[in-house]
Design a protein around this motif. Sequence first.
Motif, short mmCIF file in Angstrom:
data_model
loop_
_atom_site.label_atom_id
_atom_site.label_comp_id
_atom_site.label_asym_id
_atom_site.label_seq_id
_atom_site.Cartn_x
_atom_site.Cartn_y
_atom_site.Cartn_z
N ILE A 135 -4.40 15.41 8.06
CA ILE A 135 -3.66 14.27 6.12
C ILE A 135 -3.82 12.99 7.35
CG2 ILE A 135 -1.84 14.13 5.37
CD1 ILE A 135 -1.55 17.32 5.21
N GLN A 136 -3.79 12.28 6.43
CA GLN A 136 -3.50 11.19 7.12
C GLN A 136 -2.25 10.09 6.43
OE1 GLN A 136 -6.67 8.29 5.52
NE2 GLN A 136 -8.44 9.32 7.21
N ASN A 137 -1.72 9.65 7.47
CA ASN A 137 -0.51 8.76 7.47
C ASN A 137 -0.48 8.01 5.87
OD1 ASN A 137 1.04 9.46 9.54
ND2 ASN A 137 0.76 7.32 11.00
N LYS A 138 -1.07 7.44 5.87
CA LYS A 138 -0.75 6.85 4.21
C LYS A 138 -1.28 7.85 2.71
CE LYS A 138 -6.05 5.23 4.57
NZ LYS A 138 -7.06 4.56 3.80
N ASP A 139 -1.68 8.66 3.58
CA ASP A 139 -1.85 10.18 2.15
C ASP A 139 -0.34 10.50 2.05
OD1 ASP A 139 -5.22 9.66 2.62
OD2 ASP A 139 -4.77 11.31 3.54
N LEU A 140 0.69 10.74 2.61
CA LEU A 140 1.74 11.09 2.46
C LEU A 140 2.22 10.48 1.54
CD1 LEU A 140 2.68 11.61 6.59
CD2 LEU A 140 2.44 13.63 4.73
N PHE A 141 2.36 9.02 1.14
CA PHE A 141 2.57 7.87 0.57
C PHE A 141 2.84 8.08 -1.10
CE2 PHE A 141 3.66 6.53 4.67
CZ PHE A 141 4.98 5.34 4.31
N LEU A 142 1.11 9.01 -1.42
CA LEU A 142 0.78 9.27 -2.47
C LEU A 142 1.63 10.24 -3.15
CD1 LEU A 142 -2.74 10.70 -1.84
CD2 LEU A 142 -2.08 8.35 -2.78
N GLN A 199 10.67 13.19 -3.27
CA GLN A 199 9.47 12.27 -3.22
C GLN A 199 9.54 11.56 -3.34
OE1 GLN A 199 6.50 14.52 -6.39
NE2 GLN A 199 7.83 16.39 -6.28
N SER A 200 11.18 10.40 -2.97
CA SER A 200 11.67 9.66 -2.48
C SER A 200 11.21 8.91 -0.50
CB SER A 200 12.38 9.69 -2.82
OG SER A 200 13.24 8.10 -2.51
N LEU A 201 11.01 7.93 -0.32
CA LEU A 201 11.44 7.43 0.69
C LEU A 201 12.08 8.73 1.46
CD1 LEU A 201 10.17 3.64 0.75
CD2 LEU A 201 8.83 5.76 1.55
N GLN A 202 11.68 8.74 2.98
CA GLN A 202 12.82 9.63 3.47
C GLN A 202 13.87 8.65 3.95
OE1 GLN A 202 12.31 9.39 7.57
NE2 GLN A 202 12.14 11.44 8.36
N GLU A 203 13.80 6.95 4.03
CA GLU A 203 15.02 6.25 4.64
C GLU A 203 16.26 6.36 3.16
OE1 GLU A 203 13.35 2.15 3.27
OE2 GLU A 203 12.63 2.34 5.07
N GLU A 207 0.88 -1.48 -0.11
CA GLU A 207 0.27 0.25 -0.36
C GLU A 207 1.08 1.19 -0.29
OE1 GLU A 207 -3.03 -0.30 3.03
OE2 GLU A 207 -3.94 -1.75 2.74
N THR A 208 2.63 1.17 0.41
CA THR A 208 3.33 2.38 0.18
C THR A 208 3.49 2.41 -1.35
OG1 THR A 208 5.24 1.50 0.05
CG2 THR A 208 4.27 1.83 2.20
N HIS A 209 3.37 1.82 -2.66
CA HIS A 209 3.27 2.21 -3.48
C HIS A 209 4.80 2.04 -4.04
CE1 HIS A 209 -0.53 1.92 -4.17
NE2 HIS A 209 -1.02 2.40 -3.42
N TYR A 210 5.84 2.44 -3.11
CA TYR A 210 7.37 2.74 -3.03
C TYR A 210 7.91 1.11 -3.51
CZ TYR A 210 7.85 7.30 -2.53
OH TYR A 210 7.08 8.58 -2.59
N PHE A 211 7.50 0.11 -3.11
CA PHE A 211 7.49 -1.80 -3.50
C PHE A 211 7.39 -1.72 -5.08
CE2 PHE A 211 8.32 -0.04 1.20
CZ PHE A 211 9.21 -0.42 1.44
N SER A 212 8.34 -3.09 -5.51
CA SER A 212 7.83 -3.55 -6.46
C SER A 212 6.76 -5.10 -6.01
CB SER A 212 9.06 -4.47 -6.86
OG SER A 212 9.87 -5.34 -6.38
N ASP A 213 6.34 -4.82 -7.34
CA ASP A 213 5.02 -6.14 -7.56
C ASP A 213 5.53 -7.36 -7.25
OD1 ASP A 213 2.99 -4.46 -7.27
OD2 ASP A 213 3.56 -5.11 -9.97
N PHE A 214 6.82 -7.91 -7.52
CA PHE A 214 7.84 -8.82 -7.08
C PHE A 214 8.05 -9.07 -5.84
CE2 PHE A 214 11.92 -10.97 -8.83
CZ PHE A 214 11.87 -12.22 -8.16
N ILE A 215 8.34 -8.13 -5.19
CA ILE A 215 8.70 -8.61 -3.72
C ILE A 215 7.58 -8.19 -2.65
CG2 ILE A 215 9.30 -5.55 -3.24
CD1 ILE A 215 11.50 -8.35 -1.87
N CYS A 216 6.38 -7.76 -3.36
CA CYS A 216 5.27 -7.63 -1.83
C CYS A 216 4.87 -8.79 -2.95
CB CYS A 216 4.60 -6.90 -3.39
SG CYS A 216 4.76 -4.84 -2.44
#
Length: 532
Positions: free
Chosen positions: A391-398, A491-495, A10-19
């Motif tokens: 703003i909900q946490n999940k919205d931040l990942f959009l 516009q990338s993951l903080q980590e 649901e973050t949309h930052y990880f590939s379908d392969f790894i999911c």
Amino acid sequence: MPTDCIPFRETHYFSDFICDYLDQKPELKDFYHRFPKLENFEAQIEEKQLSVKAQSRTVLVESLKKQYKKLKTSELTAENIESLKTENTFTITTGHQLNLFTGPLYFLYKIISTINLTKQLKATYPKYNFVPIYWMASEDHDFEEINYFNFKGKKIQWNSGQTGAVGHFNTKGLEDVFDVISSEFGTGKNAEQLKTWFKEAYLNHDNLADATRYLANELFSDQGLVILDADDKDLKRLFIPQMKSELLEQTAFKNVSETNKKLEDLELTIQVNPREINLFYIKDELRERIVEKDGVFSVLESEISWSQSELLNHLNEFPERFSPNVIMRPLYQEVILPNLCYIGGGGEMIYWLQLKSNFEAQNVIFPMLLLRNSALVKSEKQTLKLQNLEIQNKDLFLDRHSFINKRVRKISNIDIDFSEQRQQLESQFKHLFDLAEQTDKSFLGAVKSQEVKQIKGLKHLEKRLLKAQKRKLADQIERCTELQDQLFPGQSLQERNTNFSELYLEYGDQLITELTKTLEPLKGEFLILNLK
């Protein structure tokens, strides 16, 4: 500390392969040995215990003691190193490049995931010992990937013309980087600690491998972390049989190529492709591929060459000069360590899933594969702002476009969402299609054309109204996007962007303490951590 979790998919930052791997999709079952569940470790322990030789354990411990000779270690780390001699001790391993000042924030998450899993395993299987290992990628040669770190939007970079394995690089020139960070970090207790770590690591050690070992030890020795530099003659001597097979039989190329074909048939994107020979030759400032043509083995970009018999003699005499590439490094790791599980990022997990057949061909047990913890760290101030802006946490990942549109619709006093109108229009045209079908089918094309035109017009109108409303609400939208930019730099993951120093300046030792308390390696979700 308050936390929240989001499934990786649901973050949309990880590939379908790894999911798909995390979801244990049946079509991927053949590409791994055991899935990383707590109850599966018992069988992995029993299997690995039978395959580890006492001689290998002795060599490993002696090599580690040499590497730690000039380093002040914690009692727990020293005990962990000594325990590796015993047959009831096993390792959990993560690996990372020698990034300047640790590089992106996920360096911490990898190591903490590894440490926390060893604790969980000890609580579940108390008759065994579990040692967290950080494998330094000291033989890597991609200097441009590791010679910088990001700090508050600035790229702090070390420039050097050295070549070869980066672990061998001398630390000359890092005095200039120290001057830059001293200014950037400012003053205060936490700033002084960061400066001390940098100075001691990079100005008081001769090469990058020693500097990185020092820094990782300072950060994690109290947790018993053991840092391993596998660029070691005695350790590589243990790997000679597998390197000989690779040189003479091209074992990895055959097996990994077949696995890649199977993955491609599943329409999955592979991460790495094997070479005919997956070994480099390292000496001084040289690290280049070994190739074979017409029975002659040579090193690219050099005049070095051998016959087959000369090569084997050289391998036996100087095993430290042979360096595994990305395909062979995992095999090397599992040969020299009593390892149960490897913890890595999404890209790493994918290329490990390409390798199982090569492990089987070499008669080496394939480890369990665990995706490292991921996290987003928010300050109390940022958390309050998000709450005030609803703003909900999940919205931040959009992505930015979706994030802004959702905010406009939420804070607007008019509803700019034509979904209902589109549904009504489609329903009306369904009636028109039925009418044309019953009267004259030649009108079906005209009806379809009219439907496309009107829906397109409706979408265009919705887009224009949203744009107008964005202008009207520009100030509120700017506050929202500024907050998203703080938490998702570039516009990338903080980590994947932020260096730990940025957060350490604010939180000090609390940063690692709270991450260690909250990261759960087997939970399988993305953590959002609110720090005070």
